[in-house]
Write a protein that holds these residues in place. Sequence first.
Motif, PDB file in Angstrom:
ATOM      1  N   THR A  99      18.619   7.690   1.295  1.00 33.49           N
ATOM      2  CA  THR A  99      19.023   9.038   0.824  1.00 33.49           C
ATOM      3  C   THR A  99      20.158   9.463   1.411  1.00 33.49           C
ATOM      4  O   THR A  99      20.832   9.103   2.358  1.00 33.49           O
ATOM      5  N   ARG A 100      20.686  10.794   1.166  1.00 36.34           N
ATOM      6  CA  ARG A 100      21.740  11.588   1.855  1.00 36.34           C
ATOM      7  C   ARG A 100      21.556  11.941   3.003  1.00 36.34           C
ATOM      8  O   ARG A 100      22.605  11.527   3.979  1.00 36.34           O
ATOM      9  N   GLY A 103      22.010   8.599   5.042  1.00 45.66           N
ATOM     10  CA  GLY A 103      23.443   8.218   4.981  1.00 45.66           C
ATOM     11  C   GLY A 103      24.096   9.011   6.207  1.00 45.66           C
ATOM     12  O   GLY A 103      24.972   8.583   6.857  1.00 45.66           O
ATOM     13  N   HIS A 125      23.623   3.275  -4.267  1.00 46.29           N
ATOM     14  CA  HIS A 125      23.343   3.492  -2.813  1.00 46.29           C
ATOM     15  C   HIS A 125      24.538   3.613  -1.892  1.00 46.29           C
ATOM     16  O   HIS A 125      24.840   4.139  -1.097  1.00 46.29           O
ATOM     17  N   GLU A 127      27.504   4.543  -3.018  1.00 40.85           N
ATOM     18  CA  GLU A 127      27.877   5.851  -3.196  1.00 40.85           C
ATOM     19  C   GLU A 127      27.615   6.814  -2.290  1.00 40.85           C
ATOM     20  O   GLU A 127      28.135   7.824  -1.475  1.00 40.85           O
ATOM     21  N   THR A 128      26.147   6.721  -2.064  1.00 34.82           N
ATOM     22  CA  THR A 128      25.377   7.584  -1.179  1.00 34.82           C
ATOM     23  C   THR A 128      26.065   7.540   0.368  1.00 34.82           C
ATOM     24  O   THR A 128      26.154   8.638   0.948  1.00 34.82           O
TER      25      THR A 128
END
Length: 327
Positions: A99-100, A103, A125, A127-128
Amino acid sequence: MGRFTVIGAGALGTLFAVKLSEAGHEVEVVVRRAERQAEIEAAGLRLIDAVSGSEEKNAQAVITAFPRVCLWDEMEGFGGKDGSGPHFILLAVKQSAITRELGFELGRRMGPSAWMVCLQNGIGHLETLAAHVPAERLLAAVTTEGAMISAAGEAVHTGSGMTWVGAAGDERVEVSEIAQKNLVYWLQLAGFSASMSKNISSRIWQKLLINAVINPLTALLRVPNGELLSLPGAGELMRALYEEGVALAHALDIRLEPDLWEQLLEVCRRTANNRSSMLQDMTVGRLTEIDAITGGLLREANRSGIALPTHLTVYRLIKAAEAGHRP
């Protein structure tokens, strides 16, 4: 020798942690639950090798102690503060766990010598993570190693495969080849077949398409991988899912190997007795990775205005089955 932090002690995390530790690398395992931490510290992680042949089929490699086993909340940082030598963080949690918030925490805890290596199925994922992890410290890994959890703290290595490592995200970003070469070399010393890839995005998509064919169908039909090759009607479904995925990849200008269909069939044959991770999740009532795998394809198709009717049907069936298994 190298330093490794393995985040997650599922089948894949256990496989890499045990083999790297056996090879003499400094390994630590990070888990979320205190009970899991206590299990590992008390008995170690166990790996049953079902790959070496009948004579060693039941041989167990038991790691009774790691340099460090800790809870996620106890982690202060990855890679140390002195910047001495690369420290590889193998992110072996499910794609849905990235998740953000995770991250952000990963980026905040990374030291100057830390490299994040993502082992997830699906897309999205990276990109996250890229919003929080420096692009030059983010690596993607695609592996066809087979493993499954057989008991608490115990995984079975069900099939040898290949692991490719490459720069995640924008491949124009300069990523130290020295670090990648070290990682590949150390994986090889641990008994893995590993190689660097200059086009890891193609590898990611090829594994994504294979997973998007095999995993949902095995979960819906409740069969091991190999039975897809003999069940009436399954072959037609497999081919329809495959052709839709290939058409999407071509529309996105993603290069695929010409024998990918044969590779897919070989995966079914080589892992004939394997129960896919999606089938395992469905059996025990856990949420599957359908949103990362088939859902990832559907999101890309929607952006491109391309219809994937067979994938959409399979996606809806898996989501309905998930809802039916919730307590």
